[in-house]
Design a protein around this motif. Structure first.
Motif, short mmCIF file in Angstrom:
data_model
loop_
_atom_site.label_atom_id
_atom_site.label_comp_id
_atom_site.label_asym_id
_atom_site.label_seq_id
_atom_site.Cartn_x
_atom_site.Cartn_y
_atom_site.Cartn_z
N UNK A 275 66.69 23.93 19.41
CA UNK A 275 67.65 25.03 19.39
C UNK A 275 68.79 24.79 20.37
N UNK A 276 69.94 25.30 20.05
CA UNK A 276 71.10 25.16 20.93
C UNK A 276 72.04 26.33 20.71
N UNK A 277 72.90 26.54 21.68
CA UNK A 277 73.92 27.58 21.51
C UNK A 277 74.99 27.07 20.56
N UNK A 278 75.57 27.93 19.75
CA UNK A 278 76.61 27.50 18.81
C UNK A 278 77.80 26.89 19.55
N UNK A 279 78.38 25.85 18.98
CA UNK A 279 79.58 25.25 19.56
C UNK A 279 80.80 25.87 18.89
N UNK A 280 81.89 25.91 19.62
CA UNK A 280 83.11 26.51 19.09
C UNK A 280 84.11 25.42 18.75
N UNK A 281 84.96 25.69 17.79
CA UNK A 281 85.97 24.72 17.36
C UNK A 281 87.11 24.68 18.39
N UNK A 282 87.98 23.67 18.23
CA UNK A 282 89.13 23.56 19.13
C UNK A 282 90.03 24.79 19.01
N UNK A 284 89.06 27.79 18.26
CA UNK A 284 88.40 28.91 18.94
C UNK A 284 88.53 28.78 20.46
N UNK A 285 88.48 27.51 20.94
CA UNK A 285 88.65 27.30 22.38
C UNK A 285 90.04 27.75 22.83
N UNK A 289 91.00 30.70 25.56
CA UNK A 289 91.90 30.53 26.70
C UNK A 289 93.04 31.55 26.67
N UNK A 290 93.54 31.85 25.48
CA UNK A 290 94.58 32.87 25.35
C UNK A 290 94.04 34.23 25.78
N UNK A 291 92.79 34.52 25.37
CA UNK A 291 92.17 35.78 25.75
C UNK A 291 91.97 35.86 27.26
#
Length: 304
Positions: A275-282, A284-285, A289-291
């Motif tokens: 199991x792993x935490x979901x990875x985010x796309x570029x 989404x990253x 950062x904008x948020x």
């Protein structure tokens, strides 16, 4: 430490698929020398933390669900196992269901129905304290109970033959295969308590006023069918332990070892899932950062 095969030899507890077992071949007590009660309790505390961390990943991963089944003779320690092992879990992601004798509404449906309603969603863990297996255990010892299900073609106890039980085992295997094919992990535990230890625990429930509520005369009545229940368990475990939904026979005379063994088996199954935490796309990253920049740029008017 829960992964240490030298401390807890899980393969010795496993009911191998397509194997006819005898419960007398499985110990009811801890036979090793590597562990004692004090050390086991410390390991269990570490294990609870590991299981809690993995549960968080299970929820975030959102691809698997876990169904844990407990079956046993009365006073074998099912409730205590649930309490001690699962206490570290986030209760929002765990559902515990204790099944009693079916009521009239439940009997108007097939015997899987009420258990299906209690299955876990993806990311969740469900614990069934007694389960659909009651329909090949209690009903096999007391076949007259089957008549209340009003099954076509079953009009008397004489109609409930070997073929009937073989059909039920087949139905259970098919039911569990469908669940596992769709992302559910099924772990089934039989807490193997000795008749001598059950007697001791019954007497404790009678003598201890804080435990009187746990004892019923019906428990004593069912104890009289001990050999019949042992045979029913042998038949059920032999017929329904599969690669996709295995049974484990847990020595239950020593509660500390039973709890540690169950925790270790669950932990090792979690490890297999990777199991792993979901990875985010570029993209989404960038949005994150904008948020972050937006939040940091806000004028804080709350601190007055």
């Amino acid at each position: 430490m829960l992964s240490d095969e030298k401390l807890i030899r899980v393969k010795d507890l496993l009911v191998k698929p397509e194997t006819k077992i005898k419960l007398k071949d499985f110990s009811t007590k801890y036979k090793g020398e590597e562990l004692n009660k004090k050390d086991a309790e410390a390991l269990l505390e570490q294990g609870r933390k590991q299981l809690a961390e993995t549960q968080d990943k299970l929820y975030a991963h959102n691809r698997f669900s876990i169904l844990i089944i407990f079956q046993a003779m009365d006073a074998a320690g099912k409730d205590g196992a649930v309490k001690h092992i699962m206490s570290g879990f986030n209760p929002l992601g765990v559902k515990v269901h204790s099944f009693k004798a079916p009521n009239s509404h439940e009997l108007d449906h097939d015997y899987f129905w009420r258990h299906q309603l209690a299955l876990p969603a993806r990311g969740e863990i469900a614990i069934h304290n007694r389960s659909h297996y009651e329909n090949v255990l209690v009903t096999k010892v007391h076949p007259e109970y089957v008549l209340a299900e009003n099954i076509p073609g079953i009009d008397s106890v004489e109609d409930i033959d070997k073929k009937f039980w073989e059909q039920r085992y087949k139905q259970i295997r098919r039911f569990e295969k469908n669940l596992t094919d769709n992302g559910m992990i099924i772990l089934k535990f039989f807490l193997n308590v000795s008749k001598k230890e059950q007697k001791k625990r019954f007497l404790e429930r009678i003598d201890d006023t804080t435990k009187n509520w746990k004892f019923s005369l019906s428990d004593l009545k069912e104890r009289g069918f001990w050999d019949d229940y042992q045979k029913a368990y042998e038949d059920a475990l032999s017929a329904t332990s599969t690669e996709y939904a295995p049974w484990f026979v847990i020595p239950a005379d020593d509660k500390w070892f039973a709890r540690l063994s169950i925790a270790a088996i669950i932990h090792r199954q979690f490890e297999k899932l990777e199991l792993s935490y979901p990875t985010v796309s570029e993209k989404q990253k960038e949005e994150l950062q904008k948020a972050k920049a937006h939040l940091l740029g806000e004028k804080d008017s709350s601190n007055k």
